[in-house]
Design a protein around this motif. Structure first.
Motif, PDB file in Angstrom:
ATOM      1  N   SER A  37       0.824  -1.202   0.000  1.00  0.00           N
ATOM      2  CA  SER A  37       0.000   0.000   0.000  1.00  0.00           C
ATOM      3  C   SER A  37       0.857   1.250   0.000  1.00  0.00           C
ATOM      4  CB  SER A  37      -0.930   0.007   1.215  1.00  0.00           C
ATOM      5  OG  SER A  37      -0.177  -0.072   2.398  1.00  0.00           O
ATOM      6  N   LEU A  38       0.176   2.375  -0.225  1.00  0.00           N
ATOM      7  CA  LEU A  38       0.799   3.681  -0.169  1.00  0.00           C
ATOM      8  C   LEU A  38      -0.026   4.548   0.769  1.00  0.00           C
ATOM      9  CD1 LEU A  38       2.351   5.658  -3.007  1.00  0.00           C
ATOM     10  CD2 LEU A  38       0.723   6.798  -1.531  1.00  0.00           C
ATOM     11  N   VAL A  39       0.653   5.230   1.695  1.00  0.00           N
ATOM     12  CA  VAL A  39      -0.007   6.130   2.636  1.00  0.00           C
ATOM     13  C   VAL A  39       0.642   7.500   2.500  1.00  0.00           C
ATOM     14  CG1 VAL A  39      -0.541   6.616   5.053  1.00  0.00           C
ATOM     15  CG2 VAL A  39      -0.497   4.237   4.241  1.00  0.00           C
ATOM     16  N   GLN A  40      -0.136   8.491   2.067  1.00  0.00           N
ATOM     17  CA  GLN A  40       0.327   9.875   1.935  1.00  0.00           C
ATOM     18  C   GLN A  40      -0.258  10.667   3.091  1.00  0.00           C
ATOM     19  OE1 GLN A  40       2.261  11.518  -0.483  1.00  0.00           O
ATOM     20  NE2 GLN A  40       2.050  13.338   0.777  1.00  0.00           N
ATOM     21  N   ILE A  41       0.608  11.325   3.883  1.00  0.00           N
ATOM     22  CA  ILE A  41       0.165  12.079   5.050  1.00  0.00           C
ATOM     23  C   ILE A  41       0.630  13.523   4.889  1.00  0.00           C
ATOM     24  CG2 ILE A  41       0.252  12.250   7.560  1.00  0.00           C
ATOM     25  CD1 ILE A  41       1.202   9.232   7.451  1.00  0.00           C
ATOM     26  N   GLY A  42      -0.311  14.444   4.648  1.00  0.00           N
ATOM     27  CA  GLY A  42       0.056  15.837   4.411  1.00  0.00           C
ATOM     28  C   GLY A  42       0.731  15.993   3.056  1.00  0.00           C
ATOM     29  N   GLY A  43       1.091  17.197   2.717  1.00  0.00           N
ATOM     30  CA  GLY A  43       1.779  17.431   1.455  1.00  0.00           C
ATOM     31  C   GLY A  43       0.842  17.335   0.267  1.00  0.00           C
ATOM     32  N   THR A  44       1.445  17.084  -0.876  1.00  0.00           N
ATOM     33  CA  THR A  44       0.735  17.019  -2.147  1.00  0.00           C
ATOM     34  C   THR A  44       0.896  15.639  -2.753  1.00  0.00           C
ATOM     35  OG1 THR A  44       1.059  19.379  -2.575  1.00  0.00           O
ATOM     36  CG2 THR A  44       0.656  17.983  -4.492  1.00  0.00           C
ATOM     37  N   PHE A  45      -0.182  15.128  -3.344  1.00  0.00           N
ATOM     38  CA  PHE A  45      -0.137  13.881  -4.099  1.00  0.00           C
ATOM     39  C   PHE A  45      -0.687  14.184  -5.478  1.00  0.00           C
ATOM     40  CE2 PHE A  45      -1.776  10.015  -5.875  1.00  0.00           C
ATOM     41  CZ  PHE A  45      -0.866   9.038  -5.500  1.00  0.00           C
ATOM     42  N   MET A  46       0.156  14.007  -6.493  1.00  0.00           N
ATOM     43  CA  MET A  46      -0.300  14.255  -7.854  1.00  0.00           C
ATOM     44  C   MET A  46       0.032  13.049  -8.708  1.00  0.00           C
ATOM     45  SD  MET A  46       0.742  17.263 -10.471  1.00  0.00           S
ATOM     46  CE  MET A  46       1.199  16.598 -12.050  1.00  0.00           C
ATOM     47  N   SER A  47      -0.951  12.603  -9.488  1.00  0.00           N
ATOM     48  CA  SER A  47      -0.702  11.498 -10.418  1.00  0.00           C
ATOM     49  C   SER A  47      -1.329  11.815 -11.766  1.00  0.00           C
ATOM     50  CB  SER A  47      -1.253  10.180  -9.871  1.00  0.00           C
ATOM     51  OG  SER A  47      -2.661  10.185  -9.845  1.00  0.00           O
ATOM     52  N   GLU A  48      -0.592  11.439 -12.808  1.00  0.00           N
ATOM     53  CA  GLU A  48      -1.098  11.533 -14.169  1.00  0.00           C
ATOM     54  C   GLU A  48      -0.513  10.367 -14.949  1.00  0.00           C
ATOM     55  OE1 GLU A  48      -1.489  14.674 -17.852  1.00  0.00           O
ATOM     56  OE2 GLU A  48      -0.853  15.387 -15.896  1.00  0.00           O
ATOM     57  N   ASN A  49      -1.411   9.600 -15.557  1.00  0.00           N
ATOM     58  CA  ASN A  49      -1.010   8.385 -16.269  1.00  0.00           C
ATOM     59  C   ASN A  49      -0.261   7.429 -15.337  1.00  0.00           C
ATOM     60  OD1 ASN A  49      -2.018   8.829 -19.044  1.00  0.00           O
ATOM     61  ND2 ASN A  49      -0.757  10.663 -18.840  1.00  0.00           N
ATOM     62  N   LEU A  50      -0.930   7.105 -14.252  1.00  0.00           N
ATOM     63  CA  LEU A  50      -0.435   6.167 -13.243  1.00  0.00           C
ATOM     64  C   LEU A  50      -1.342   4.947 -13.237  1.00  0.00           C
ATOM     65  CD1 LEU A  50       1.282   5.414 -10.688  1.00  0.00           C
ATOM     66  CD2 LEU A  50      -0.431   6.690  -9.357  1.00  0.00           C
ATOM     67  N   GLU A  51      -0.739   3.764 -13.173  1.00  0.00           N
ATOM     68  CA  GLU A  51      -1.499   2.521 -13.048  1.00  0.00           C
ATOM     69  C   GLU A  51      -1.059   1.813 -11.771  1.00  0.00           C
ATOM     70  OE1 GLU A  51      -1.431  -1.623 -15.350  1.00  0.00           O
ATOM     71  OE2 GLU A  51      -2.218   0.033 -16.569  1.00  0.00           O
ATOM     72  N   VAL A  52      -2.036   1.532 -10.902  1.00  0.00           N
ATOM     73  CA  VAL A  52      -1.795   0.871  -9.617  1.00  0.00           C
ATOM     74  C   VAL A  52      -2.496  -0.476  -9.668  1.00  0.00           C
ATOM     75  CG1 VAL A  52      -2.129   1.042  -7.132  1.00  0.00           C
ATOM     76  CG2 VAL A  52      -1.682   3.111  -8.462  1.00  0.00           C
ATOM     77  N   ASN A  53      -1.771  -1.538  -9.350  1.00  0.00           N
ATOM     78  CA  ASN A  53      -2.336  -2.875  -9.522  1.00  0.00           C
ATOM     79  C   ASN A  53      -2.052  -3.754  -8.306  1.00  0.00           C
ATOM     80  OD1 ASN A  53      -3.279  -5.317 -10.522  1.00  0.00           O
ATOM     81  ND2 ASN A  53      -2.187  -5.154 -12.460  1.00  0.00           N
ATOM     82  N   ASN A  54      -3.130  -4.368  -7.790  1.00  0.00           N
ATOM     83  CA  ASN A  54      -3.029  -5.448  -6.804  1.00  0.00           C
ATOM     84  C   ASN A  54      -2.571  -4.988  -5.419  1.00  0.00           C
ATOM     85  OD1 ASN A  54      -3.551  -8.206  -6.442  1.00  0.00           O
ATOM     86  ND2 ASN A  54      -1.399  -8.734  -6.690  1.00  0.00           N
ATOM     87  N   LEU A  55      -2.956  -3.767  -5.006  1.00  0.00           N
ATOM     88  CA  LEU A  55      -2.596  -3.300  -3.665  1.00  0.00           C
ATOM     89  C   LEU A  55      -3.726  -3.612  -2.680  1.00  0.00           C
ATOM     90  CD1 LEU A  55      -0.838   0.143  -4.234  1.00  0.00           C
ATOM     91  CD2 LEU A  55       0.119  -2.160  -4.246  1.00  0.00           C
ATOM     92  N   SER A  56      -3.407  -3.525  -1.389  1.00  0.00           N
ATOM     93  CA  SER A  56      -4.394  -3.763  -0.332  1.00  0.00           C
ATOM     94  C   SER A  56      -4.152  -2.787   0.807  1.00  0.00           C
ATOM     95  CB  SER A  56      -4.293  -5.205   0.175  1.00  0.00           C
ATOM     96  OG  SER A  56      -3.038  -5.409   0.795  1.00  0.00           O
ATOM     97  N   GLN A  57      -4.970  -2.860   1.841  1.00  0.00           N
ATOM     98  CA  GLN A  57      -4.828  -1.945   2.967  1.00  0.00           C
ATOM     99  C   GLN A  57      -3.521  -2.227   3.715  1.00  0.00           C
ATOM    100  OE1 GLN A  57      -7.370  -4.176   2.826  1.00  0.00           O
ATOM    101  NE2 GLN A  57      -7.078  -5.522   4.573  1.00  0.00           N
TER     102      GLN A  57
END
Length: 176
Positions: free
Chosen positions: A85-105
């Motif tokens: 998984s990915l956890v973003q806390i504060g700050g900025t999260f920007m995605s363009e043309n991103l593919e995320v596959n098979n993640l979980s909590q």
């Protein structure tokens, strides 16, 4: 405490330009929980691949920019079916043309989160982003964030495609 985890800047090759760090490696494999410190910009550009194994989580307080192209998307993928998984806390999260596959909590006692991508109290801009085969309760979990989502596709999500817990959201073209 996630801030005590190994720092991504010590594990992989980055090129520093000003306060921004550009991933140099074409492909990185993350097999342990890692931390990205605040007050820096991490930029992952077109065609890069991030492989997550061993139910590992990326904890970030930095500004994260995933900037791919239609021809060369950025990939974040779990390959061993143990989650990740990915956890973003504060700050900025920007995605363009991103593919995320098979993640979980994430499996981390400090947090109770339910998404493969969890964004907490951040500024979010997601465009042309694809979430595939989400094993968590949520494909994307936005918590008290100011978010703009455009052309988001969530395919084969275990439960919720997008879960919003507070914050502000502007969206168009979300397909679940």
């Amino acid at each position: 405490n996630y801030r005590l985890l190994p720092n991504i800047l010590d594990l992989f090759n980055f090129k520093k330009i000003g306060n921004s760090f550009f991933l140099s490696d074409e492909k990185i494999i993350i097999n342990e929980n890692i931390y990205i410190p605040k007050d820096i910009n991490i930029k992952i550009l077109e065609g890069k691949k991030i492989v997550i194994q061993n139910d590992s989580t990326i904890f970030s307080e930095a500004n994260l920019f995933f900037i791919g192209t239609k021809e060369k998307k950025i990939m974040i993928k779990n390959i061993d079916n143990n989650g990740g998984s990915l956890v973003q806390i504060g700050g900025t999260f920007m995605s363009e043309n991103l593919e995320v596959n098979n993640l979980s909590q994430p499996q981390f006692d400090q947090f109770i989160l339910y998404g493969g991508i969890n964004i907490i109290e951040s500024k979010v801009k997601m465009k042309d982003t694809y979430i595939l085969n989400s094993k968590g309760e949520d494909g994307i979990n936005l918590f008290n964030s100011n978010s703009v989502l455009k052309n988001i596709k969530i395919i084969n999500s275990n439960s919720d495609g997008v879960d919003i817990d507070g914050g502000k959201l502007s969206f168009s073209q979300i397909e679940c």
